[in-house]
Design a protein around this motif. Structure first.
Motif, short mmCIF file in Angstrom:
data_model
loop_
_atom_site.label_atom_id
_atom_site.label_comp_id
_atom_site.label_asym_id
_atom_site.label_seq_id
_atom_site.Cartn_x
_atom_site.Cartn_y
_atom_site.Cartn_z
N VAL A 1 0.84 -1.20 0.00
CA VAL A 1 0.00 0.00 0.00
C VAL A 1 0.88 1.25 0.00
CG1 VAL A 1 -0.21 0.01 2.54
CG2 VAL A 1 -1.97 1.14 1.13
N SER A 2 0.43 2.27 -0.70
CA SER A 2 1.13 3.56 -0.66
C SER A 2 0.10 4.67 -0.59
CB SER A 2 2.01 3.75 -1.90
OG SER A 2 1.23 4.16 -3.02
N ARG A 3 0.47 5.71 0.11
CA ARG A 3 -0.40 6.89 0.26
C ARG A 3 0.41 8.11 -0.15
NH1 ARG A 3 -1.30 10.45 4.87
NH2 ARG A 3 -3.44 11.20 4.98
N ALA A 4 0.09 8.65 -1.31
CA ALA A 4 0.79 9.84 -1.82
C ALA A 4 2.29 9.62 -1.86
CB ALA A 4 0.45 11.06 -0.97
N PHE A 5 2.71 8.41 -2.26
CA PHE A 5 4.13 8.05 -2.27
C PHE A 5 4.80 8.47 -3.57
CE2 PHE A 5 7.05 4.41 -3.48
CZ PHE A 5 8.14 4.87 -2.78
N SER A 6 4.17 8.19 -4.69
CA SER A 6 4.80 8.45 -5.98
C SER A 6 3.74 8.28 -7.07
CB SER A 6 5.94 7.46 -6.23
OG SER A 6 5.41 6.13 -6.32
N SER A 7 4.17 8.44 -8.31
CA SER A 7 3.26 8.15 -9.43
C SER A 7 3.00 6.65 -9.48
CB SER A 7 3.91 8.59 -10.74
OG SER A 7 5.02 7.77 -11.05
N LEU A 8 1.92 6.25 -10.15
CA LEU A 8 1.62 4.82 -10.29
C LEU A 8 2.75 4.10 -11.01
CD1 LEU A 8 -2.17 4.90 -11.29
CD2 LEU A 8 -1.18 4.24 -9.07
N GLU A 9 3.36 4.77 -11.99
CA GLU A 9 4.46 4.15 -12.73
C GLU A 9 5.63 3.84 -11.80
OE1 GLU A 9 7.21 5.03 -16.69
OE2 GLU A 9 6.22 6.69 -15.65
N GLY B 1 6.51 -8.24 -4.75
CA GLY B 1 5.25 -8.97 -4.84
C GLY B 1 5.32 -10.07 -5.87
N ASP B 2 4.21 -10.78 -6.02
CA ASP B 2 4.11 -11.83 -7.04
C ASP B 2 2.72 -11.76 -7.68
OD1 ASP B 2 2.35 -12.97 -5.18
OD2 ASP B 2 3.78 -14.49 -4.51
N GLY B 3 2.33 -12.83 -8.35
CA GLY B 3 1.05 -12.82 -9.06
C GLY B 3 -0.17 -12.74 -8.16
N GLU B 4 0.01 -13.02 -6.86
CA GLU B 4 -1.11 -12.97 -5.92
C GLU B 4 -1.19 -11.64 -5.17
OE1 GLU B 4 -3.42 -15.40 -5.73
OE2 GLU B 4 -2.28 -16.19 -7.42
N THR B 5 -0.13 -10.86 -5.24
CA THR B 5 -0.05 -9.59 -4.50
C THR B 5 -1.02 -8.57 -5.08
OG1 THR B 5 2.30 -10.01 -4.08
CG2 THR B 5 1.53 -7.75 -3.78
N ARG B 6 -1.63 -7.78 -4.19
CA ARG B 6 -2.39 -6.60 -4.61
C ARG B 6 -1.61 -5.36 -4.22
NH1 ARG B 6 -5.09 -10.96 -5.17
NH2 ARG B 6 -7.29 -10.91 -5.82
N TRP B 7 -1.53 -4.41 -5.16
CA TRP B 7 -0.93 -3.10 -4.91
C TRP B 7 -2.06 -2.10 -4.71
CZ3 TRP B 7 1.70 -6.82 -7.46
CH2 TRP B 7 3.10 -6.87 -7.35
N LEU B 8 -2.10 -1.44 -3.55
CA LEU B 8 -3.16 -0.48 -3.24
C LEU B 8 -2.57 0.93 -3.27
CD1 LEU B 8 -4.39 -3.18 -2.14
CD2 LEU B 8 -5.50 -1.81 -0.38
N ALA B 9 -2.97 1.72 -4.24
CA ALA B 9 -2.48 3.09 -4.38
C ALA B 9 -3.57 4.05 -3.94
CB ALA B 9 -2.08 3.36 -5.83
N MET B 10 -3.31 4.79 -2.86
CA MET B 10 -4.25 5.78 -2.35
C MET B 10 -3.94 7.12 -3.00
SD MET B 10 -4.12 4.65 1.68
CE MET B 10 -5.38 5.81 2.23
N LYS B 11 -4.93 7.69 -3.67
CA LYS B 11 -4.73 8.90 -4.46
C LYS B 11 -5.78 9.94 -4.11
CE LYS B 11 -1.29 7.64 -7.16
NZ LYS B 11 -0.06 8.44 -7.32
#
Length: 215
Positions: free
Chosen positions: A146-154, A164-174
């Motif tokens: 998870v990231s909160r105002a960390f960087s661009s999605l890229e 992470g791997d194929g099961e990981t979820r990336w949560l981007a708080m924007k």
């Protein structure tokens, strides 16, 4: 004078109810103790640009709690990357004591603060890592990042893909829905879902994007 007042406690309680997040008395007490530490240390350590304690309940605590339903539906081993003053990692670690949370930041002052919070609140499920994200090599992939105002999605995707791997979820708080950033999303990442968040007391838009990696 206490750094945290009855008004802060009431705002947290009412806001959590609006978010449908259940707080036990112990959970609420720990969240407010964290808030008091944040207010105290922010004066010297510049942990957050939010200077007014009256704004911190909504902009930090309730904003962090707004992703609780999504974190609750996923795995047990989480990374908060670029954690800064500990949002959302510390509130999530308080809410989910049965799960592991790693808080990573390259700023030594901020990781010293996070370590102090871990000790004072006795958060046994919390690990603090002082490192650049590119240099961090955990023993196993995280189930959620998870990231909160960390960087661009890229950058968020590229800098953390090895965590992470194929099961990981990336949560981007924007804030605003990041249409431009989505155009630059790496080819091996896709948006699994996008959600508009309603954070009590917060002005402006809040969004959560949940990403997955196709290996």
């Amino acid at each position: 004078m206490s750094l945290v007042t009855a008004r802060h406690a009431d705002e947290l309680s009412r806001g959590a109810q609006q978010l449908a997040v259940e707080l036990t008395p112990e959970t609420q007490e720990k969240l407010l103790a964290y808030l008091a530490l944040l207010i105290k240390w922010n004066k010297a350590y510049n942990l957050t640009a939010v200077r007014n304690p009256d704004e911190m309940v909504s902009r930090h605590l309730l904003d962090s709690l707004s992703v609780v339903p999504f974190v609750g539906a996923l795995g047990d081993n989480w990374l908060d990357v670029g954690s800064g003053g500990g949002m959302p990692g510390i509130p999530l670690a308080i809410l989910f004591p049965e799960r592991r949370f790693t808080l990573l930041d390259s700023n030594g002052k901020k990781t010293r603060f996070l370590t102090q919070v871990k000790l004072e609140l006795k958060l046994a499920n919390l690990e603090v890592v002082h490192s650049r994200v590119e240099a961090f090599t955990p023993a196993q992939p995280f189930s959620g990042i998870v990231s909160r105002a960390f960087s661009s999605l890229e950058d968020f995707s590229n800098w953390t893909r090895h965590l992470g791997d194929g099961e990981t979820r990336w949560l981007a708080m924007k804030g605003l829905h990041p249409d431009d950033e989505l155009q630059a999303l790496p080819a091996d990442f896709r948006v699994e879902s996008a959600h508009q968040l309603e954070v009590p007391g917060c002005q402006g838009q809040r969004h959560l994007l949940i990403l997955r990696r196709t290996l």
